[in-house]
Write a protein that holds these residues in place. Structure first.
Motif, PDB file in Angstrom:
ATOM      1  N   LEU A 196      12.103   2.290  59.638  1.00 55.01           N
ATOM      2  CA  LEU A 196      11.426   1.283  60.460  1.00 55.01           C
ATOM      3  C   LEU A 196      10.428   0.468  59.644  1.00 55.01           C
ATOM      4  O   LEU A 196      10.297  -0.749  59.827  1.00 55.01           O
ATOM      5  CB  LEU A 196      10.723   1.953  61.650  1.00 55.01           C
ATOM      6  CG  LEU A 196      11.658   2.594  62.680  1.00 55.01           C
ATOM      7  CD1 LEU A 196      10.852   3.296  63.773  1.00 55.01           C
ATOM      8  CD2 LEU A 196      12.590   1.561  63.305  1.00 55.01           C
ATOM      9  N   ALA A 197       9.730   1.134  58.703  1.00 57.01           N
ATOM     10  CA  ALA A 197       8.735   0.431  57.872  1.00 57.01           C
ATOM     11  C   ALA A 197       9.417  -0.624  57.002  1.00 57.01           C
ATOM     12  O   ALA A 197       8.904  -1.739  56.837  1.00 57.01           O
ATOM     13  CB  ALA A 197       7.983   1.433  56.998  1.00 57.01           C
ATOM     14  N   VAL A 198      10.596  -0.280  56.460  1.00 54.68           N
ATOM     15  CA  VAL A 198      11.321  -1.247  55.614  1.00 54.68           C
ATOM     16  C   VAL A 198      11.849  -2.404  56.470  1.00 54.68           C
ATOM     17  O   VAL A 198      11.720  -3.568  56.102  1.00 54.68           O
ATOM     18  CB  VAL A 198      12.461  -0.551  54.837  1.00 54.68           C
ATOM     19  CG1 VAL A 198      13.325  -1.582  54.101  1.00 54.68           C
ATOM     20  CG2 VAL A 198      11.892   0.461  53.838  1.00 54.68           C
ATOM     21  N   TYR A 199      12.430  -2.089  57.634  1.00 54.32           N
ATOM     22  CA  TYR A 199      12.948  -3.164  58.501  1.00 54.32           C
ATOM     23  C   TYR A 199      11.822  -4.126  58.920  1.00 54.32           C
ATOM     24  O   TYR A 199      12.030  -5.330  59.017  1.00 54.32           O
ATOM     25  CB  TYR A 199      13.616  -2.581  59.754  1.00 54.32           C
ATOM     26  CG  TYR A 199      14.973  -1.945  59.487  1.00 54.32           C
ATOM     27  CD1 TYR A 199      15.989  -2.666  58.867  1.00 54.32           C
ATOM     28  CD2 TYR A 199      15.231  -0.632  59.874  1.00 54.32           C
ATOM     29  CE1 TYR A 199      17.221  -2.081  58.631  1.00 54.32           C
ATOM     30  CE2 TYR A 199      16.465  -0.045  59.642  1.00 54.32           C
ATOM     31  CZ  TYR A 199      17.456  -0.777  59.019  1.00 54.32           C
ATOM     32  OH  TYR A 199      18.684  -0.212  58.778  1.00 54.32           O
ATOM     33  N   ARG A 200      10.634  -3.566  59.166  1.00 60.38           N
ATOM     34  CA  ARG A 200       9.499  -4.410  59.565  1.00 60.38           C
ATOM     35  C   ARG A 200       9.161  -5.411  58.472  1.00 60.38           C
ATOM     36  O   ARG A 200       8.839  -6.560  58.745  1.00 60.38           O
ATOM     37  CB  ARG A 200       8.269  -3.531  59.828  1.00 60.38           C
ATOM     38  CG  ARG A 200       8.000  -3.263  61.311  1.00 60.38           C
ATOM     39  CD  ARG A 200       6.573  -2.799  61.555  1.00 60.38           C
ATOM     40  NE  ARG A 200       6.206  -1.625  60.773  1.00 60.38           N
ATOM     41  CZ  ARG A 200       6.478  -0.366  61.128  1.00 60.38           C
ATOM     42  NH1 ARG A 200       7.113  -0.134  62.252  1.00 60.38           N
ATOM     43  NH2 ARG A 200       6.098   0.639  60.363  1.00 60.38           N
ATOM     44  N   LYS A 201       9.211  -4.945  57.211  1.00 64.07           N
ATOM     45  CA  LYS A 201       8.803  -5.810  56.097  1.00 64.07           C
ATOM     46  C   LYS A 201       9.907  -6.724  55.587  1.00 64.07           C
ATOM     47  O   LYS A 201       9.630  -7.709  54.924  1.00 64.07           O
ATOM     48  CB  LYS A 201       8.341  -4.934  54.924  1.00 64.07           C
ATOM     49  CG  LYS A 201       6.966  -4.355  55.139  1.00 64.07           C
ATOM     50  CD  LYS A 201       6.341  -3.930  53.811  1.00 64.07           C
ATOM     51  CE  LYS A 201       4.894  -3.663  54.080  1.00 64.07           C
ATOM     52  NZ  LYS A 201       4.129  -2.786  53.581  1.00 64.07           N
ATOM     53  N   ARG A 202      11.172  -6.366  55.852  1.00 64.88           N
ATOM     54  CA  ARG A 202      12.277  -7.098  55.234  1.00 64.88           C
ATOM     55  C   ARG A 202      13.280  -7.608  56.275  1.00 64.88           C
ATOM     56  O   ARG A 202      14.217  -6.900  56.656  1.00 64.88           O
ATOM     57  CB  ARG A 202      12.992  -6.182  54.226  1.00 64.88           C
ATOM     58  CG  ARG A 202      12.169  -5.807  52.999  1.00 64.88           C
ATOM     59  CD  ARG A 202      12.152  -6.931  51.988  1.00 64.88           C
ATOM     60  NE  ARG A 202      13.476  -7.237  51.501  1.00 64.88           N
ATOM     61  CZ  ARG A 202      14.053  -6.614  50.466  1.00 64.88           C
ATOM     62  NH1 ARG A 202      13.426  -5.657  49.815  1.00 64.88           N
ATOM     63  NH2 ARG A 202      15.265  -6.966  50.071  1.00 64.88           N
ATOM     64  N   ALA A 203      13.096  -8.874  56.668  1.00 62.40           N
ATOM     65  CA  ALA A 203      14.011  -9.474  57.655  1.00 62.40           C
ATOM     66  C   ALA A 203      15.423  -9.606  57.084  1.00 62.40           C
ATOM     67  O   ALA A 203      16.401  -9.663  57.834  1.00 62.40           O
ATOM     68  CB  ALA A 203      13.491 -10.841  58.077  1.00 62.40           C
ATOM     69  N   ASP A 204      15.543  -9.647  55.741  1.00 64.58           N
ATOM     70  CA  ASP A 204      16.859  -9.822  55.109  1.00 64.58           C
ATOM     71  C   ASP A 204      17.649  -8.520  55.046  1.00 64.58           C
ATOM     72  O   ASP A 204      18.836  -8.536  54.716  1.00 64.58           O
ATOM     73  CB  ASP A 204      16.694 -10.370  53.686  1.00 64.58           C
ATOM     74  CG  ASP A 204      15.927  -9.412  52.781  1.00 64.58           C
ATOM     75  OD1 ASP A 204      14.823  -8.986  53.171  1.00 64.58           O
ATOM     76  OD2 ASP A 204      16.436  -9.079  51.688  1.00 64.58           O
ATOM     77  N   VAL A 205      17.006  -7.397  55.342  1.00 68.24           N
ATOM     78  CA  VAL A 205      17.666  -6.091  55.233  1.00 68.24           C
ATOM     79  C   VAL A 205      18.268  -5.687  56.581  1.00 68.24           C
ATOM     80  O   VAL A 205      17.602  -5.736  57.609  1.00 68.24           O
ATOM     81  CB  VAL A 205      16.649  -5.015  54.764  1.00 68.24           C
ATOM     82  CG1 VAL A 205      17.198  -3.611  54.977  1.00 68.24           C
ATOM     83  CG2 VAL A 205      16.305  -5.226  53.294  1.00 68.24           C
ATOM     84  N   ALA A 206      19.546  -5.290  56.559  1.00 64.41           N
ATOM     85  CA  ALA A 206      20.209  -4.875  57.803  1.00 64.41           C
ATOM     86  C   ALA A 206      20.730  -3.440  57.726  1.00 64.41           C
ATOM     87  O   ALA A 206      21.316  -2.940  58.678  1.00 64.41           O
ATOM     88  CB  ALA A 206      21.344  -5.827  58.143  1.00 64.41           C
ATOM     89  N   ALA A 207      20.532  -2.785  56.566  1.00 68.72           N
ATOM     90  CA  ALA A 207      20.955  -1.382  56.441  1.00 68.72           C
ATOM     91  C   ALA A 207      20.135  -0.692  55.347  1.00 68.72           C
ATOM     92  O   ALA A 207      19.723  -1.332  54.376  1.00 68.72           O
ATOM     93  CB  ALA A 207      22.437  -1.296  56.110  1.00 68.72           C
ATOM     94  N   ILE A 208      19.902   0.602  55.544  1.00 70.28           N
ATOM     95  CA  ILE A 208      19.075   1.380  54.612  1.00 70.28           C
ATOM     96  C   ILE A 208      19.737   2.735  54.372  1.00 70.28           C
ATOM     97  O   ILE A 208      20.251   3.361  55.304  1.00 70.28           O
ATOM     98  CB  ILE A 208      17.653   1.589  55.191  1.00 70.28           C
ATOM     99  CG1 ILE A 208      16.962   0.238  55.414  1.00 70.28           C
ATOM    100  CG2 ILE A 208      16.810   2.478  54.273  1.00 70.28           C
ATOM    101  CD1 ILE A 208      15.662   0.318  56.186  1.00 70.28           C
ATOM    102  N   CYS A 209      19.714   3.156  53.097  1.00 72.52           N
ATOM    103  CA  CYS A 209      20.297   4.444  52.728  1.00 72.52           C
ATOM    104  C   CYS A 209      19.266   5.224  51.921  1.00 72.52           C
ATOM    105  O   CYS A 209      18.641   4.671  51.009  1.00 72.52           O
ATOM    106  CB  CYS A 209      21.549   4.195  51.882  1.00 72.52           C
ATOM    107  SG  CYS A 209      22.362   5.696  51.326  1.00 72.52           S
ATOM    108  N   HIS A 210      19.062   6.483  52.263  1.00 80.12           N
ATOM    109  CA  HIS A 210      18.114   7.325  51.532  1.00 80.12           C
ATOM    110  C   HIS A 210      18.834   8.574  51.041  1.00 80.12           C
ATOM    111  O   HIS A 210      19.440   9.282  51.837  1.00 80.12           O
ATOM    112  CB  HIS A 210      16.937   7.684  52.435  1.00 80.12           C
ATOM    113  CG  HIS A 210      16.126   8.827  51.919  1.00 80.12           C
ATOM    114  ND1 HIS A 210      15.554   8.817  50.668  1.00 80.12           N
ATOM    115  CD2 HIS A 210      15.796  10.018  52.462  1.00 80.12           C
ATOM    116  CE1 HIS A 210      14.919   9.962  50.466  1.00 80.12           C
ATOM    117  NE2 HIS A 210      15.054  10.714  51.546  1.00 80.12           N
TER     118      HIS A 210
END
Ligand SMILES: [Zn+2]
Length: 213
Positions: free
Chosen positions: A80-94
């Protein structure tokens, strides 16, 4: 279940992440932005091998479950923190891949030493300040160190990659694992040296153009 296409895309990356051995057991997690304020995330503590599209949990930006039976990933705050900061990001992998985690355990950032990394991730891979697993502190530190780039190391923990699709976010994690291995191996030959500044600048320009940054 809603959002069947996004669920299939996300699950396909989940299976590949497990097959590639980038995680051990049920560690690691993946998510996708369905639309503003609505995200699909992997559930916590469920084996990837048997996971189905119905197991993916739909959450909102308050970390409330909108649809699904499972408990959302313990690192949902990070997503959620990454999505809040990055409008260009639509997927995250950890992931907790070995070489990336080794660099993170040594608390070192990986400098821009390979062209493909600069073009695909926008530069080197910063090592974020420490935060306990699942904490707001980890989430904020990782999102800050990520900046506008494609991946970040989480100190004494692992790696997070971002992209426009789950496959792209996973690919960022794969690339970090590869460059981390090369970076650490290069220490045997006197240490990796950075690319020429003009090559870094040109690669970053390509990255920014591709991502509309
Ligand atoms: Zn983790």
């Amino acid at each position: 279940m809603t959002n069947e296409r996004q669920r299939k895309e996300l699950l396909s990356a989940v299976k590949r992440m497990a097959t590639l051995g980038l995680v051990a057991g049920t560690s690691g997690n993946l998510s996708a932005r369905v639309k503003t304020g609505l995200y699909l995330v992997t559930p916590t503590s469920l084996p990837y091998e048997t996971m189905t599209t119905d197991d993916l949990v739909l959450i909102n930006d308050q970390l409330e479950t909108v649809e699904g039976e499972g408990i959302p990933s313990s690192e949902s705050l990070l997503h959620l923190a990454v999505y809040r900061k990055r409008a260009d990001v639509a997927a995250i992998c950890h992931t907790h891949s070995i070489y990336a985690s080794a660099a993170a355990a040594a608390q070192v950032s990986i400098p821009p030493i390979l062209d493909e990394v600069v073009v695909k991730l926008g530069g080197g891979v910063e090592c974020a300040a420490y935060g306990p697993p699942g904490s707001e502190e980890l989430a904020e530190n990782a999102a800050e160190a990520l900046g506008n780039r494609g991946a970040v190391l989480m100190r004494n923990h692992g790696v997070t990659g971002v992209g426009k699709t789950p496959a792209e976010a996973l690919e960022a994690c794969e690339l970090v694992e590869r460059v981390a291995q090369i970076f650490l191996m290069s220490q045997l030959a006197g240490g990796a040296k950075p690319l020429p500044p003009e090559v870094i600048e040109a690669g970053q320009a390509v990255y920014r153009m591709r991502h509309g940054l």
